[in-house]
Design an enzyme around this catalytic site. Structure first.
Site, PDB file in Angstrom:
ATOM      1  N   LYS A  27       1.008  -1.074  -0.074  1.00  0.00           N
ATOM      2  CA  LYS A  27       0.024  -0.138   0.121  1.00  0.00           C
ATOM      3  C   LYS A  27       1.098   1.273   0.149  1.00  0.00           C
ATOM      4  CE  LYS A  27      -4.191   1.162   2.329  1.00  0.00           C
ATOM      5  NZ  LYS A  27      -3.978   2.675   2.770  1.00  0.00           N
ATOM      6  N   GLY A  29       2.675   4.721   1.241  1.00  0.00           N
ATOM      7  CA  GLY A  29       3.105   5.194   2.400  1.00  0.00           C
ATOM      8  C   GLY A  29       3.465   4.193   3.612  1.00  0.00           C
ATOM      9  N   THR A  33       9.200   1.914  -1.155  1.00  0.00           N
ATOM     10  CA  THR A  33      10.545   2.403  -1.783  1.00  0.00           C
ATOM     11  C   THR A  33      11.569   2.412  -1.058  1.00  0.00           C
ATOM     12  OG1 THR A  33       9.038   3.766  -3.615  1.00  0.00           O
ATOM     13  CG2 THR A  33      11.424   4.363  -3.292  1.00  0.00           C
ATOM     14  N   ASP A  56       6.366   2.690 -10.813  1.00  0.00           N
ATOM     15  CA  ASP A  56       5.150   3.880 -10.216  1.00  0.00           C
ATOM     16  C   ASP A  56       5.428   5.021 -10.651  1.00  0.00           C
ATOM     17  OD1 ASP A  56       4.038   5.502  -8.556  1.00  0.00           O
ATOM     18  OD2 ASP A  56       4.697   4.464  -6.453  1.00  0.00           O
TER      19      ASP A  56
END
Length: 324
Positions: A27, A29, A33, A56
């Protein structure tokens, strides 16, 4: 008698020398990354050449390393065998269409051929994915790590080889049925349509896409690392993601749980309340996924940006957290 839990580290990925494709997803947040960058740093210590690739559209790799990356792979400053690139599958397909139009600007059939090709749901993104994979495979990296888009896009992305295979089979059927008619119309309009070229190109992709599909379903070559935080929505999303990955026959056996408050001696009332909530969901994760490596990563005091901070953070993925 309960089984001994698997080690809570990603060291198993470093030890699995056959791995070629590693997807990192979750998900928005949750530190996806940061986790993929950190894993790439660790992987570069044991592999000859590693590529970190972002699919992304938000493209956070540039922000994470403080270096601008684009659609061409380039070495990350400070590394000799770790490269990165950022691609937007939707932009890739747009480029393909524009290229086709430039080659045949006055051909009224080309628009019709594109409409026909893209009448199949998901084919546009799947074709873009095929182009990306073709490029990545030609670069011959030892290991490729994908920093994927938030959950929904990730799962679509992983299903593209199957979508494309089905689409190409349908298009092959359409070619045999409508090819003569299109050629006849082309002759009447006095145009030299390249419909055969279009279908031939798509048909040519089938073999390589079929090979990618086989590789993605091979646990010796491909795995998916789930990243989450210890909260209800993130746990729910992770459960849904693992179920879908299983339905696609894609291996997943590692979960990274980020932003944990692991200090039991804290005196901060808000921290105590949050830690209590996290422990509740962490227990559920451990119960649901007892056959997974569950990596517990503590909340770090500062933002993880830049090579030095990422390298330090990457150790938390390999060495379980111990309170100092």
């Amino acid at each position: 008698m309960s089984l001994e839990p698997l080690p809570g580290t990603l060291e198993n990925l470093l030890e699995q020398t056959s791995l070629k494709w590693i997807f990192v997803g979750g998900k928005g947040g949750v530190g996806k990354t940061t986790t993929s960058c950190s894993l790439a740093i660790q992987m570069s210590k044991v592999r000859k050449s590693v590529l970190l690739i972002s699919t992304d559209p938000a493209h956070n790799l540039s922000d994470a390393f403080g270096t601008k990356f684009g659609k061409e792979a380039r070495l990350i400053p400070g590394f000799e065998n770790l490269s990165a690139m950022e691609i937007d599958p939707n932009a890739s397909i747009q480029e393909m269409l524009e290229q086709s139009e430039q080659q045949n600007p006055n051909n009224p059939m080309s628009g019709m051929m594109q409409d026909l090709a893209f009448a199949i749901p998901g084919i546009d993104e799947a074709l873009a994915f095929a182009e990306v994979m073709k490029e990545v495979k030609s670069m011959n990296f030892d290991c490729v790590i994908f920093d994927t888009a938030p959950t929904g896009h990730t799962l679509r992305f992983l299903n593209f080889p199957t979508v494309l295979e089905k689409a190409l089979a349908k298009l092959s059927g359409l070619t045999s049925r409508f090819g003569p008619l299109i050629n006849q119309m082309s002759g009447m309009l006095g145009t030299n349509t390249n419909q055969e070229d279009i279908f031939a190109k798509m048909e040519g992709m089938r073999g390589s896409i079929s090979e990618v599909n086989k590789q993605f379903k091979n646990p010796d070559l491909t795995t998916f690392v789930c990243v989450c935080i210890s909260e209800f929505l993130s746990l729910y999303e992770t459960e849904r993601m693992i179920q879908e990955l299983t339905s696609y026959e894609i291996d997943t056996h590692n979960i990274v749980v980020n932003q944990l408050l692991l200090d039991p001696d804290t005196k901060c009332p808000q921290c105590i309340a949050r830690r209590k909530m996290q422990q509740k969901y962490l227990s559920q994760i451990e119960e649901l996924y007892e056959d997974f490596h569950i990596v517990k990563v503590p909340q770090v005091p500062s933002e993880v940006r830049g090579t030095e901070a990422l390298t330090k953070f990457s150790d938390l993925l390999i060495h379980p957290y111990v309170k100092e």
